[in-house]
Design a protein around this motif. Structure first.
Motif, PDB file in Angstrom:
ATOM      1  N   HIS A  78       0.848  -1.200   0.000  1.00 51.59           N
ATOM      2  CA  HIS A  78       0.000   0.000   0.000  1.00 51.59           C
ATOM      3  C   HIS A  78       0.879   1.244   0.000  1.00 51.59           C
ATOM      4  O   HIS A  78       2.100   1.151   0.105  1.00 51.59           O
ATOM      5  N   ASP A  82       6.279   4.450   4.925  1.00 51.88           N
ATOM      6  CA  ASP A  82       7.113   3.574   5.773  1.00 51.88           C
ATOM      7  C   ASP A  82       7.329   2.211   5.132  1.00 51.88           C
ATOM      8  O   ASP A  82       8.261   1.502   5.483  1.00 51.88           O
ATOM      9  N   HIS A  83       6.496   1.854   4.168  1.00 48.51           N
ATOM     10  CA  HIS A  83       6.597   0.540   3.536  1.00 48.51           C
ATOM     11  C   HIS A  83       7.431   0.532   2.264  1.00 48.51           C
ATOM     12  O   HIS A  83       7.841  -0.538   1.818  1.00 48.51           O
ATOM     13  N   ASP A 157      -5.750   0.666   6.855  1.00 43.63           N
ATOM     14  CA  ASP A 157      -5.066   1.797   7.502  1.00 43.63           C
ATOM     15  C   ASP A 157      -4.851   2.921   6.500  1.00 43.63           C
ATOM     16  O   ASP A 157      -4.465   4.021   6.877  1.00 43.63           O
ATOM     17  N   ASP A 176      -0.822  -3.628   5.968  1.00 45.41           N
ATOM     18  CA  ASP A 176      -1.428  -3.054   7.175  1.00 45.41           C
ATOM     19  C   ASP A 176      -2.931  -3.320   7.256  1.00 45.41           C
ATOM     20  O   ASP A 176      -3.695  -2.514   7.802  1.00 45.41           O
ATOM     21  N   HIS A 216       3.156  -4.724  10.291  1.00 42.07           N
ATOM     22  CA  HIS A 216       3.760  -4.346  11.565  1.00 42.07           C
ATOM     23  C   HIS A 216       3.561  -5.493  12.539  1.00 42.07           C
ATOM     24  O   HIS A 216       2.429  -5.841  12.879  1.00 42.07           O
TER      25      HIS A 216
HETATM   26 ZN   LIG Z   1       2.564   0.788   7.934  1.00 43.28          ZN
END
Ligand SMILES: [Zn+2]
Length: 296
Positions: A78, A82-83, A157, A176, A216
């Motif tokens: 997604h 952060d990914h 998310d 997520d 996560h």
């Molecule tokens: Zn994330």
């Protein structure tokens, strides 16, 4: 981790980057650990969600190199930075293609636009992050003859989440949509509630996975699909309940910690609390702005 002949997977959970500031309970702000999955056969490999900073990319890249496979593709679940902000570094190091759904690619452009307002304010060492991801026909690609299927599951998310289904391993790389021992980022459900997220969980469950790698996760926990799905649903139910019983963001933050004392990622819990209560307390104001300011 889950051998099926010469086709298997392994998981690397990274360390969050350094960050300034403190949470209401006095502990330092710290991002959640993020998991990358390497799916591999005899010769080739596919990596998922390669992380955010150059430091993370170097450590992950060394781990991938240790597997001595030819990395063909890097899949992004997604659009949240952060990914994938480090995807370019890994793609260059291994000569790999970056793959994502059309929806994810759209969201990646939004994350690039948000970088100077959010990510670069919080974290050092995020490399240049041009969106180079491409779609694949019918959202499918293969690894040594095994199907890797991108499944669009909608809002969780973020908007336009996808997961990677690997039927021959009974595996879903869930990004997520499903969490494992880490506080969930609920800010983008501030308007509309958790119904769409619950629908996304149902779509993952319908794939019948035995194993789920969560975007996560606590590296000490296993990847049991039934447990992680049940716990993710329960976390949303608890959030709904606490939103009714707690009057302030700090109250919600403290109550969640009481219920989930071992969960990692309390920064995300605090950002979520500020966003959910911020939207509630300021009806009619710009929701995206409220969510953004919850991070800063
Ligand atoms: Zn994330």
């Amino acid at each position: 981790m889950n051998p099926a002949g010469n086709f298997t997977y392994d998981v690397f959970v990274n360390d969050p980057p350094p960050q300034d500031g403190f949470l209401p309970n006095g502990e330092p702000k710290r991002f959640s650990p993020m998991a990358s999955t390497l799916i591999y056969g005899n010769e080739d490999a596919v990596l998922t969600d390669p992380g955010m900073t150059a430091d993370q990319a170097r450590v992950l890249g060394d781990w991938v190199a240790g597997k001595a496979r030819n990395l063909t593709d890097i899949f992004i679940t997604h659009g949240h930075g952060d990914h994938w902000f480090a995807a370019g570094l890994l793609a260059e190091r291994f000569g790999a293609r970056v793959v994502a759904s059309a929806g994810t690619i759209m969201q990646m452009h939004g994350s690039v636009a948000a970088r100077p307002l959010l990510w670069d304010k919080l974290y050092q060492g995020i490399p240049p992050s041009p969106v180079t991801a491409v779609t694949v026909p019918d959202n499918r690609f293969t690894l040594e003859g095994h199907d890797l299927v991108i499944v669009d599951v909608g809002h969780a998310d973020a908007d336009d989440n996808s997961v990677l289904h690997v039927p021959d391993l009974g595996l879903v790389v869930a990004g997520d949509v499903i969490y494992n021992g880490v506080h969930m980022y609920l800010a983008q459900s501030a308007v509309g509630g958790f119904g769409p997220w619950r629908d996304a969980i149902d779509k993952v469950e319908a794939l019948g996975p035995r194993h789920i790698v969560c975007g996560h996760q606590n590296r000490r926990l296993d990847d049991d699909a039934k447990r992680t799905i049940a716990e993710t649903r329960q976390y949303l139910d608890d959030a709904d309940e606490l939103l009714r019983t707690e009057n302030t963001a700090v109250g919600y933050f403290n109550a969640k910690i009481e219920r989930y004392p071992d969960h990692l990622g309390r920064l995300i819990l605090w950002v979520t609390a500020r966003a959910l209560y911020g939207v509630r307390e300021h009806p009619g104001e710009n929701v995206a702005k409220i969510i953004l300011s919850s991070w800063l």
